[in-house]
Design a protein around this motif. Structure first.
Motif, PDB file in Angstrom:
ATOM      1  N   SER A   1     -49.637  32.843 -25.354  1.00  0.00           N
ATOM      2  CA  SER A   1     -48.509  32.503 -24.484  1.00  0.00           C
ATOM      3  C   SER A   1     -47.327  33.399 -24.822  1.00  0.00           C
ATOM      4  O   SER A   1     -47.139  33.781 -25.988  1.00  0.00           O
ATOM      5  CB  SER A   1     -48.118  31.031 -24.647  1.00  0.00           C
ATOM      6  N   LEU A   2     -46.507  33.719 -23.794  1.00  0.00           N
ATOM      7  CA  LEU A   2     -45.415  34.675 -23.968  1.00  0.00           C
ATOM      8  C   LEU A   2     -44.128  34.182 -23.311  1.00  0.00           C
ATOM      9  O   LEU A   2     -44.155  33.393 -22.364  1.00  0.00           O
ATOM     10  CB  LEU A   2     -45.785  36.028 -23.343  1.00  0.00           C
ATOM     11  N   GLY A   3     -43.006  34.673 -23.832  1.00  0.00           N
ATOM     12  CA  GLY A   3     -41.697  34.474 -23.216  1.00  0.00           C
ATOM     13  C   GLY A   3     -40.907  35.764 -23.342  1.00  0.00           C
ATOM     14  O   GLY A   3     -41.020  36.479 -24.351  1.00  0.00           O
ATOM     15  N   LEU A   4     -40.109  36.104 -22.321  1.00  0.00           N
ATOM     16  CA  LEU A   4     -39.331  37.348 -22.319  1.00  0.00           C
ATOM     17  C   LEU A   4     -37.962  37.068 -21.715  1.00  0.00           C
ATOM     18  O   LEU A   4     -37.867  36.522 -20.619  1.00  0.00           O
ATOM     19  CB  LEU A   4     -40.068  38.425 -21.517  1.00  0.00           C
TER      20      LEU A   4
ATOM     21  N   LEU B   1     -37.609  44.446 -12.551  1.00  0.00           N
ATOM     22  CA  LEU B   1     -38.186  43.349 -13.307  1.00  0.00           C
ATOM     23  C   LEU B   1     -38.974  43.903 -14.486  1.00  0.00           C
ATOM     24  O   LEU B   1     -39.599  44.964 -14.387  1.00  0.00           O
ATOM     25  CB  LEU B   1     -39.118  42.524 -12.416  1.00  0.00           C
ATOM     26  N   LEU B   2     -38.937  43.179 -15.609  1.00  0.00           N
ATOM     27  CA  LEU B   2     -39.754  43.488 -16.770  1.00  0.00           C
ATOM     28  C   LEU B   2     -40.880  42.463 -16.860  1.00  0.00           C
ATOM     29  O   LEU B   2     -40.641  41.263 -16.711  1.00  0.00           O
ATOM     30  CB  LEU B   2     -38.919  43.472 -18.050  1.00  0.00           C
TER      31      LEU B   2
ATOM     32  N   LEU C   1     -40.959  47.083 -13.351  1.00  0.00           N
ATOM     33  CA  LEU C   1     -41.173  47.183 -11.907  1.00  0.00           C
ATOM     34  C   LEU C   1     -39.843  47.490 -11.238  1.00  0.00           C
ATOM     35  O   LEU C   1     -38.811  47.006 -11.686  1.00  0.00           O
ATOM     36  CB  LEU C   1     -41.746  45.866 -11.359  1.00  0.00           C
ATOM     37  N   PRO C   2     -39.812  48.338 -10.213  1.00  0.00           N
ATOM     38  CA  PRO C   2     -40.955  48.775  -9.409  1.00  0.00           C
ATOM     39  C   PRO C   2     -41.671  50.036  -9.901  1.00  0.00           C
ATOM     40  O   PRO C   2     -42.639  50.464  -9.283  1.00  0.00           O
ATOM     41  CB  PRO C   2     -40.309  49.042  -8.050  1.00  0.00           C
ATOM     42  N   SER C   3     -41.217  50.682 -10.979  1.00  0.00           N
ATOM     43  CA  SER C   3     -41.834  51.943 -11.406  1.00  0.00           C
ATOM     44  C   SER C   3     -43.268  51.767 -11.892  1.00  0.00           C
ATOM     45  O   SER C   3     -44.053  52.712 -11.872  1.00  0.00           O
ATOM     46  CB  SER C   3     -40.994  52.584 -12.515  1.00  0.00           C
TER      47      SER C   3
END
Length: 441
Positions: free
Chosen positions: A182-185, A141-142, A159-161
């Motif tokens: 606010s953010l979006g990815l 996951l980012l 993640l998981p690193s």
């Protein structure tokens, strides 16, 4: 004038002692995760409308909550921590169900912690996330959060690193953007894409290029006051923002098809009269042979803006079919809009104080095939909305008979699970600590 009674929620979840700041449907709509200003998280079982797990996830207010697969919950708190919890159906068995309202309850057990990220929460900005491009099993996951030192920058962790992969500075450092709000990815055309909205009202879209640099492809100042919320359409064709002002704006997400790259400028080649006079040096020849990177055209025009005349609409969320969106208002009202026309379809009023959080249940593919009429406006739209808030359209009596017959063949438990999965839930979290559940459209 419409003679219909005001719409009422299908159910109300009572249990938080403080205002509800975040909510998210998880596990195919069978659970609703909610977080409050005291740092408590409740995992509600929507088949019986009761809590399955209650714990204090953070010592500060909850900014955001989301799922990661079917067995992990992510929470983001004002205590400068983002935590990934192991909480699948098996882990629920040992969890406390004593609600935060019960002050006499003993210390509640926490789920197993898988990851902790130390992050910046001065901005009141919740995290954004997406899977890695090649990951289809939810193993990686980012996570995007505001930078710890520079409130205008954005950090992206893996993640998981738990490694920080990018620190993104969007636009000029001399431009006064204010804090990230606010953010979006997400991924688009094979490129990691970031949307960011700022305290100044500025909205920006950037994508990660092949040379590992972030190119701004859209920027606009659609709001005169801080942006409060942002959400990206499921098909990634646009995104919406709402702010402390009364404006809701629809923004483009440029692609190479809609906004082509700006070709690099090449010097004109001329024939040399003298080989010795015009021959370039070996160093110049080497530089001239290097491929030049094309820069994308920066779009600066929003698709549409509307002045709703209602300031302080936050928690904006677009439903998974991309047809409607809703906002939570400081005036205690929830407004439902058409994503296509941005016309107001319904106003839901039950809470007596301000609303902060909105969450839509994910619709199945079959449900998404039945659209609402987005062209209705004014009184007609409001009447239509009231007609459909508690019942979705009209159906043939034969279809009802078949449906009832199929439901009667299921056990009580399976019937409840089916209803929870297929309901068109809209969850609203409020300052009163209550969550109203509406079944609409």
């Amino acid at each position: 004038m419409s003679q219909h009674r005001p719409a009422q929620p299908k159910s109300v979840l009572r249990g938080h002692r403080a205002q509800v700041h975040a909510a998210a449907f998880v596990r195919s709509n069978q659970r609703l995760a909610s977080g409050d200003a005291d740092g408590f998280v409740i995992l509600w079982d929507l088949t019986i409308m009761r809590p399955r797990a209650v714990w204090r996830a953070h010592t500060g207010a909850i900014l955001g909550v989301a799922d990661w697969g079917d067995d992990k919950i992510i929470t983001h708190g004002r205590d400068n921590r983002l935590v990934v919890w192991k909480l699948g159906p098996q882990e629920e068995i040992g969890m406390s169900t004593a609600l935060p309202l019960d002050e006499s309850a003993p210390d509640r057990a926490q789920p197993w912690i898988l990851h902790i990220l130390e992050v910046n929460t001065m901005n009141f900005c919740s995290f954004a996330s997406c899977t890695t491009e090649s990951d289809s099993n939810h193993g990686e996951l980012l996570i995007a959060v505001p930078n710890t030192l520079e409130t205008e920058a954005v950090d992206i962790f893996q993640l998981p690193s738990q490694n920080r992969q990018h620190t993104v500075h969007l636009g000029s450092k001399t431009e006064k953007k204010g804090m990230v709000m606010s953010l979006g990815l997400f991924w688009l055309e094979g490129n990691l894409t970031l949307t960011a909205a700022y305290e100044s009202g500025l909205v920006t879209v950037a994508r990660l290029g092949r040379n590992e640099t972030w190119d701004v492809i859209y920027t606009a100042r659609a709001h005169g006051q801080p942006v409060l919320s942002l959400d990206v359409a499921p098909h990634k064709g646009f995104f919406l923002t709402s702010g402390a002002d009364a404006v809701i704006a629809k923004h483009p997400i440029p692609t190479t098809a809609t906004f082509p790259l700006q070709a690099p400028q090449h010097p004109r080649q001329t024939e040399s009269r003298s080989a010795t006079a015009s021959s370039p040096s070996l160093l110049s020849a080497a530089h001239s042979s290097e491929p030049k990177q094309s820069k994308p055209v920066i779009e600066t025009q929003s698709l549409k803006t509307i002045n709703t005349k209602h300031s302080g609409q936050q928690g904006l969320r677009i439903r998974s079919d991309g047809k409607i969106f809703a906002t939570a208002g400081w005036d205690s009202k929830v407004r439902v809009y058409s994503a296509k026309t941005m016309s107001e379809l319904a106003v839901l009023k039950w809470h007596e104080v301000g609303c902060y959080a909105i969450a839509f249940a994910t619709l199945t593919d079959e449900e998404a095939l039945h659209p609402i009429n987005p062209s209705l406006t004014g009184t007609e739209a409001n009447e239509k909305a009231e007609d459909h808030v508690t019942a979705i359209g009209t159906v043939d009596s034969k279809d009802v008979t078949v449906t009832v017959s199929k439901l009667s063949q299921l056990s009580v438990k399976d019937r409840r699970i089916k209803v929870a999965k297929e309901a068109h839930w809209l969850a609203v979290g409020s300052k009163d600590g209550k969550i109203s559940l509406w079944d609409i459209y």
